[in-house]
Design a protein around this motif. Structure first.
Motif, PDB file in Angstrom:
ATOM      1  N   ASP A   1      -1.180  -1.453 -13.693  1.00  0.00           N
ATOM      2  CA  ASP A   1      -1.378  -2.862 -13.384  1.00  0.00           C
ATOM      3  C   ASP A   1      -2.800  -3.026 -12.860  1.00  0.00           C
ATOM      4  OD1 ASP A   1      -1.402  -5.434 -12.325  1.00  0.00           O
ATOM      5  OD2 ASP A   1       0.579  -5.253 -11.408  1.00  0.00           O
ATOM      6  N   ALA A   2      -3.572  -3.854 -13.544  1.00  0.00           N
ATOM      7  CA  ALA A   2      -4.974  -4.052 -13.145  1.00  0.00           C
ATOM      8  C   ALA A   2      -5.096  -4.653 -11.752  1.00  0.00           C
ATOM      9  CB  ALA A   2      -5.679  -4.940 -14.173  1.00  0.00           C
ATOM     10  N   ALA A   3      -4.027  -5.275 -11.249  1.00  0.00           N
ATOM     11  CA  ALA A   3      -4.072  -5.880  -9.919  1.00  0.00           C
ATOM     12  C   ALA A   3      -3.882  -4.851  -8.805  1.00  0.00           C
ATOM     13  CB  ALA A   3      -2.996  -6.964  -9.805  1.00  0.00           C
ATOM     14  N   VAL A   4      -3.572  -3.616  -9.184  1.00  0.00           N
ATOM     15  CA  VAL A   4      -3.373  -2.554  -8.196  1.00  0.00           C
ATOM     16  C   VAL A   4      -4.545  -1.587  -8.272  1.00  0.00           C
ATOM     17  CG1 VAL A   4      -1.884  -0.662  -7.438  1.00  0.00           C
ATOM     18  CG2 VAL A   4      -0.863  -2.751  -8.357  1.00  0.00           C
ATOM     19  N   ASN A   5      -5.245  -1.450  -7.159  1.00  0.00           N
ATOM     20  CA  ASN A   5      -6.329  -0.472  -7.068  1.00  0.00           C
ATOM     21  C   ASN A   5      -5.743   0.877  -6.691  1.00  0.00           C
ATOM     22  OD1 ASN A   5      -8.341  -2.373  -7.584  1.00  0.00           O
ATOM     23  ND2 ASN A   5      -8.535  -2.896  -5.428  1.00  0.00           N
ATOM     24  N   TRP A   6      -6.166   1.919  -7.379  1.00  0.00           N
ATOM     25  CA  TRP A   6      -5.710   3.276  -7.087  1.00  0.00           C
ATOM     26  C   TRP A   6      -6.936   4.159  -6.959  1.00  0.00           C
ATOM     27  CZ3 TRP A   6      -5.710   8.322  -8.838  1.00  0.00           C
ATOM     28  CH2 TRP A   6      -4.707   9.153  -8.320  1.00  0.00           C
ATOM     29  N   GLN A   7      -7.052   4.840  -5.823  1.00  0.00           N
ATOM     30  CA  GLN A   7      -8.180   5.733  -5.605  1.00  0.00           C
ATOM     31  C   GLN A   7      -7.667   7.145  -5.334  1.00  0.00           C
ATOM     32  OE1 GLN A   7     -10.266   3.519  -2.454  1.00  0.00           O
ATOM     33  NE2 GLN A   7     -11.863   3.160  -3.966  1.00  0.00           N
ATOM     34  N   PRO A   8      -8.147   8.117  -6.102  1.00  0.00           N
ATOM     35  CA  PRO A   8      -7.731   9.502  -5.854  1.00  0.00           C
ATOM     36  C   PRO A   8      -8.282   9.999  -4.525  1.00  0.00           C
ATOM     37  CG  PRO A   8      -9.432   9.410  -7.541  1.00  0.00           C
ATOM     38  CD  PRO A   8      -9.091   7.996  -7.201  1.00  0.00           C
ATOM     39  N   LEU A   9      -7.488  10.825  -3.847  1.00  0.00           N
ATOM     40  CA  LEU A   9      -7.878  11.370  -2.545  1.00  0.00           C
ATOM     41  C   LEU A   9      -8.102  12.875  -2.591  1.00  0.00           C
ATOM     42  CD1 LEU A   9      -5.340   9.350  -0.385  1.00  0.00           C
ATOM     43  CD2 LEU A   9      -7.780   8.864  -0.708  1.00  0.00           C
ATOM     44  N   TRP A  10      -7.137  13.613  -3.137  1.00  0.00           N
ATOM     45  CA  TRP A  10      -7.266  15.063  -3.244  1.00  0.00           C
ATOM     46  C   TRP A  10      -6.286  15.567  -4.281  1.00  0.00           C
ATOM     47  CZ3 TRP A  10      -5.183  12.999   1.358  1.00  0.00           C
ATOM     48  CH2 TRP A  10      -3.826  13.224   1.557  1.00  0.00           C
ATOM     49  N   GLU A  11      -6.453  16.837  -4.640  1.00  0.00           N
ATOM     50  CA  GLU A  11      -5.551  17.476  -5.586  1.00  0.00           C
ATOM     51  C   GLU A  11      -4.813  18.612  -4.890  1.00  0.00           C
ATOM     52  OE1 GLU A  11      -7.977  18.742  -8.883  1.00  0.00           O
ATOM     53  OE2 GLU A  11      -7.504  16.887  -9.950  1.00  0.00           O
ATOM     54  N   GLU A  12      -3.616  18.859  -5.378  1.00  0.00           N
ATOM     55  CA  GLU A  12      -2.851  19.981  -4.848  1.00  0.00           C
ATOM     56  C   GLU A  12      -2.054  20.620  -5.969  1.00  0.00           C
ATOM     57  OE1 GLU A  12      -0.015  18.753  -1.907  1.00  0.00           O
ATOM     58  OE2 GLU A  12       1.029  17.463  -3.289  1.00  0.00           O
ATOM     59  N   GLY A  13      -1.787  21.890  -5.799  1.00  0.00           N
ATOM     60  CA  GLY A  13      -1.011  22.627  -6.777  1.00  0.00           C
ATOM     61  C   GLY A  13       0.447  22.741  -6.360  1.00  0.00           C
ATOM     62  N   LEU A  14       1.173  23.566  -7.076  1.00  0.00           N
ATOM     63  CA  LEU A  14       2.581  23.812  -6.785  1.00  0.00           C
ATOM     64  C   LEU A  14       2.746  25.223  -6.247  1.00  0.00           C
ATOM     65  CD1 LEU A  14       4.174  22.321 -10.028  1.00  0.00           C
ATOM     66  CD2 LEU A  14       3.844  21.192  -7.827  1.00  0.00           C
ATOM     67  N   VAL A  15       3.786  25.420  -5.489  1.00  0.00           N
ATOM     68  CA  VAL A  15       4.127  26.752  -4.984  1.00  0.00           C
ATOM     69  C   VAL A  15       5.598  27.024  -5.254  1.00  0.00           C
ATOM     70  CG1 VAL A  15       2.367  26.716  -3.167  1.00  0.00           C
ATOM     71  CG2 VAL A  15       4.671  25.954  -2.650  1.00  0.00           C
ATOM     72  N   ALA A  16       5.909  28.292  -5.361  1.00  0.00           N
ATOM     73  CA  ALA A  16       7.303  28.723  -5.432  1.00  0.00           C
ATOM     74  C   ALA A  16       7.726  29.096  -4.018  1.00  0.00           C
ATOM     75  CB  ALA A  16       7.447  29.913  -6.370  1.00  0.00           C
TER      76      ALA A  16
ATOM     77  N   MET B   1       0.851  -1.167   0.000  1.00  0.00           N
ATOM     78  CA  MET B   1       0.000   0.000   0.000  1.00  0.00           C
ATOM     79  C   MET B   1       0.898   1.232   0.000  1.00  0.00           C
ATOM     80  SD  MET B   1      -3.036   1.031   2.648  1.00  0.00           S
ATOM     81  CE  MET B   1      -3.583  -0.642   2.609  1.00  0.00           C
ATOM     82  N   THR B   2       0.456   2.238  -0.749  1.00  0.00           N
ATOM     83  CA  THR B   2       1.236   3.457  -0.817  1.00  0.00           C
ATOM     84  C   THR B   2       0.324   4.663  -1.007  1.00  0.00           C
ATOM     85  OG1 THR B   2       3.093   4.552  -1.937  1.00  0.00           O
ATOM     86  CG2 THR B   2       1.620   3.254  -3.309  1.00  0.00           C
ATOM     87  N   LEU B   3       0.748   5.777  -0.442  1.00  0.00           N
ATOM     88  CA  LEU B   3       0.107   7.066  -0.689  1.00  0.00           C
ATOM     89  C   LEU B   3       1.039   7.847  -1.597  1.00  0.00           C
ATOM     90  CD1 LEU B   3      -1.008   8.115   2.894  1.00  0.00           C
ATOM     91  CD2 LEU B   3      -2.500   7.474   1.012  1.00  0.00           C
ATOM     92  N   GLY B   4       0.489   8.467  -2.613  1.00  0.00           N
ATOM     93  CA  GLY B   4       1.351   9.241  -3.488  1.00  0.00           C
ATOM     94  C   GLY B   4       0.659   9.623  -4.772  1.00  0.00           C
ATOM     95  N   THR B   5       1.454  10.001  -5.753  1.00  0.00           N
ATOM     96  CA  THR B   5       0.933  10.468  -7.026  1.00  0.00           C
ATOM     97  C   THR B   5       1.063   9.430  -8.127  1.00  0.00           C
ATOM     98  OG1 THR B   5       3.074  11.438  -7.554  1.00  0.00           O
ATOM     99  CG2 THR B   5       1.446  12.877  -6.503  1.00  0.00           C
ATOM    100  N   LYS B   6       1.759   8.358  -7.857  1.00  0.00           N
ATOM    101  CA  LYS B   6       2.011   7.351  -8.890  1.00  0.00           C
ATOM    102  C   LYS B   6       0.784   6.478  -9.109  1.00  0.00           C
ATOM    103  CE  LYS B   6       5.170   3.611 -10.149  1.00  0.00           C
ATOM    104  NZ  LYS B   6       5.152   3.897 -11.545  1.00  0.00           N
ATOM    105  N   ARG B   7       0.327   6.454 -10.354  1.00  0.00           N
ATOM    106  CA  ARG B   7      -0.741   5.537 -10.752  1.00  0.00           C
ATOM    107  C   ARG B   7      -0.070   4.336 -11.405  1.00  0.00           C
ATOM    108  NH1 ARG B   7      -5.656   9.294 -12.926  1.00  0.00           N
ATOM    109  NH2 ARG B   7      -5.371  10.915 -11.384  1.00  0.00           N
ATOM    110  N   PHE B   8      -0.502   3.170 -11.027  1.00  0.00           N
ATOM    111  CA  PHE B   8       0.120   1.953 -11.526  1.00  0.00           C
ATOM    112  C   PHE B   8      -0.634   1.434 -12.750  1.00  0.00           C
ATOM    113  CE2 PHE B   8       1.298   2.440  -7.164  1.00  0.00           C
ATOM    114  CZ  PHE B   8       2.623   2.045  -7.124  1.00  0.00           C
TER     115      PHE B   8
END
Length: 160
Positions: A10-25, A1-8
């Protein structure tokens, strides 16, 4: 299990979006943009850029915006450590471009939200082909339950 931005892919890996964030300088307090509430990427086009490594989604989002605006960023330093990037920005060595939720609480720098950058999606990935342990299931469920609150908190912090 992992939290992050990488979508796999692989059909055997479930990925559910949680939230969106932008970038800052992240800039030194004496930077010309330090008094702004938000800025465009083009406002930092001539700066020396401190960034995450090229394999990171933050760097990929940053590069996509640069290509779209026709800018060629002057990336002088790359690493995978937020403390190093913000420390170098605090010392005046350049402008760091980081995800908004990693930018809070850094002393000696100013956070300038970039409104022209794409959002990156944070999600949770877990194996769908085998059962999760009780602890893993409880963790996943807690993350999924709390994600709307985190998302709302991030949206609220963008408006301050």
């Amino acid at each position: 299990m992992t939290l992050g931005t990488k979508r796999f892919d692989d059909a055997a890996v479930n990925w559910q979006p949680l939230w969106e964030e932008g970038l800052v300088a992240i800039v030194h307090p004496g930077h010309r943009a330090s008094r702004r509430n938000e800025a465009d990427f083009s406002d930092f086009a001539g700066d020396q850029i401190l960034s995450f490594g090229t394999s990171e989604t933050t760097r990929q989002a940053f590069a996509a915006v640069a290509r779209a605006t026709g800018a060629v960023p002057n990336v002088i330093f790359s690493c995978d450590d937020i403390a190093t990037l913000t420390g170098l920005a605090a010392a005046g060595f350049g402008t760091a471009v980081v995800p908004e939720n990693l930018s809070s609480g850094s002393a000696g720098v100013v956070r300038v939200p970039l409104h022209s950058t794409p959002k990156r999606t944070i999600g949770i990935a877990f194996a769908g082909s085998r059962p999760l342990s009780t602890a893993a299931t409880q963790f996943r469920d807690a993350v999924l339950t709390d994600a709307p609150r985190v998302s709302a908190s991030l949206r609220q912090s963008r408006t301050k």
